[in-house]
Design an enzyme around this catalytic site. Sequence first.
Site, short mmCIF file in Angstrom:
data_model
loop_
_atom_site.label_atom_id
_atom_site.label_comp_id
_atom_site.label_asym_id
_atom_site.label_seq_id
_atom_site.Cartn_x
_atom_site.Cartn_y
_atom_site.Cartn_z
N LYS A 119 35.46 28.24 44.51
CA LYS A 119 36.85 28.28 44.04
C LYS A 119 37.69 29.00 45.09
O LYS A 119 37.16 29.74 45.90
CB LYS A 119 36.91 29.00 42.69
CG LYS A 119 36.13 28.27 41.60
CD LYS A 119 36.09 29.08 40.31
CE LYS A 119 35.22 28.38 39.27
NZ LYS A 119 35.08 29.16 38.03
N HIS A 122 41.92 33.43 45.45
CA HIS A 122 43.30 33.41 44.98
C HIS A 122 43.79 34.82 44.65
O HIS A 122 43.09 35.81 44.85
CB HIS A 122 43.42 32.49 43.76
CG HIS A 122 42.51 32.88 42.62
ND1 HIS A 122 42.77 33.94 41.79
CD2 HIS A 122 41.35 32.33 42.20
CE1 HIS A 122 41.80 34.04 40.89
NE2 HIS A 122 40.92 33.07 41.11
N HIS A 125 41.90 37.69 42.89
CA HIS A 125 40.94 38.54 43.60
C HIS A 125 41.63 39.70 44.32
O HIS A 125 40.96 40.62 44.78
CB HIS A 125 40.17 37.72 44.64
CG HIS A 125 39.31 36.66 44.04
ND1 HIS A 125 39.60 35.32 44.14
CD2 HIS A 125 38.18 36.74 43.31
CE1 HIS A 125 38.68 34.63 43.51
NE2 HIS A 125 37.79 35.45 43.00
#
Length: 566
Positions: A119, A122, A125
């Site tokens: 993933k 983004h 995080h």
Amino acid sequence: MSRYIRRAISEKISQITQLGNNVYQELQVPLKSPGTFHWTPSINNASDELLQIIPRLKFDKSLIERVKFLPSAGKICARVEFKIPAQTFAESLLQQNEEFPPQLKSHMVFDFSSPNIAKPFHVGHLRSTIIGNVLANLHEHLGYRVTRINYLGDWGTQFGMLHVGVQILGITDEQMRNQPIESLYSAYVAANNAAKTDAMITEKARESFTRLETGADKEMARQWQHYRKYTVDELEKIYARLGVRFDQYDWESQYSQRHIGNVLDHLQKCKLLLDESDGRKVVDVDGKRVPVIKSDGSSLYLTRDIAAILDRYHRYNFDRMYYVVENGQADHFNSLFKTTAALTTDIPLERMVHVKFGRIHGMSTRSGKVVFLRDVLDEAQNIMLEKQLKSATTRVDLSSSSSDYKTVADVLGVSAVIINDLKLRRQRDYDFDWQKVLQVNGDTGIKLQYTHCRLHSLLQNLKNIDITSCKVDVTELSEPEAQDLLNEIARFEQALWWSKQQLEACILVNHLFALCNSTSRALKRLNIKNEICARKQQNRLLLFNAAKRNLNTGMRILGLRPLEHM
């Protein structure tokens, strides 16, 4: 930095009570009392009788001229007041001898950031990354042994989906190497979209992951190793911009079926593993039956996390393990900690800590789109660059020989994003607003950078004035602004300690804002260039040099790169 005064007080108190062990860090400088330390024991059962003994101890009069017991009053606890001679107080803060805090034997391990490589990295995080970084830096600065772990998700059926997605899009090894995070994300999206209309895609993904897990497909395993390496290389570019580093990259995949089997055997021996009628295996946590093995025999995240914490204790023999993860994972960590503590007496509950934090809402680029954190950092750089170019007071050299202005814009933008987050209590959710984040006025990361640049410029412009052999003379710093700045400089150590104690970066951030405000007032009042008294010039420069030293250290602990010009 007043450390020898702290040490003298703590060593004397430790002669009569073990409560003295933390005095060094717990001594506090009141806001409006220059030359004073207060000590309130953090242990609530410290008796007034014990505190009343302390003034009768024989302290070095050159360091501590008066000791007084102050009884409790309302919400203010009983405490001991230590009055430091004004000259000694100033010398302890302004002399440039290098001192270090006492080294502590405790080993602290921090698990933070931990993106899933299937993933995008983004904005979700961001908080884990910068909060974990500050807490690790704080502990390290205060003398603890610290290990920083980034535990990357790289396992499960979703990674079979990635392999299928790479095939669907025909992503080459070169594309993956050049843009690993974007390529993996595109592959994941492509496979999931295809699975909506073709049930065989999911089955194909399961088969791919099984081949990877069993080691049956050597070529796929080789590709997977490359994907992981490319991802770490790309992540480290983002981490470098955020002032973040790691001592160890761990992978979910390193906890194989053998590790999982050992955990299950241990759970079975401790009679913690319970069978469900549908074939699942569970553990009881606070009356809830929490799954550790699915009905098909495959492991769950909790099982792998138990394996990981047992492995980390074996590798690091940690005194405390901190997981910096959002509020929403509280139940998971409650299950992890209580199950682990039930498995082994080596890791009691108090050795495992979930550092919770809230969510960021509305964090996107100005066009309203964001997938990757890098997009937000680039946007911050671009906005700061626009501000620099438009500002009447900013001189920007656009020549090809000077790309420095782009670096400055990047550092300013990243500083603004980091401080906008860290100045709040970590468990608060907040709305992201570009205008507030990047404003020049007010309490922002730009304010810290601006003040540091002012102090650096002052010290550089007046470097002809020698302060290396100058004797501190507090009578040359009699102005209220000078005394106020001295007191703020003295409060740095306690800001670090209480940030660490409460695991709250905002305590340090707000102290640095106060230091900047005090510095600004002092710069307006305490002229150096036109001052005719050489001793006054030197002492004022020593004062501003100490302010810069604290600001620089604090900014680095927060993950900022202090600028020298902007």
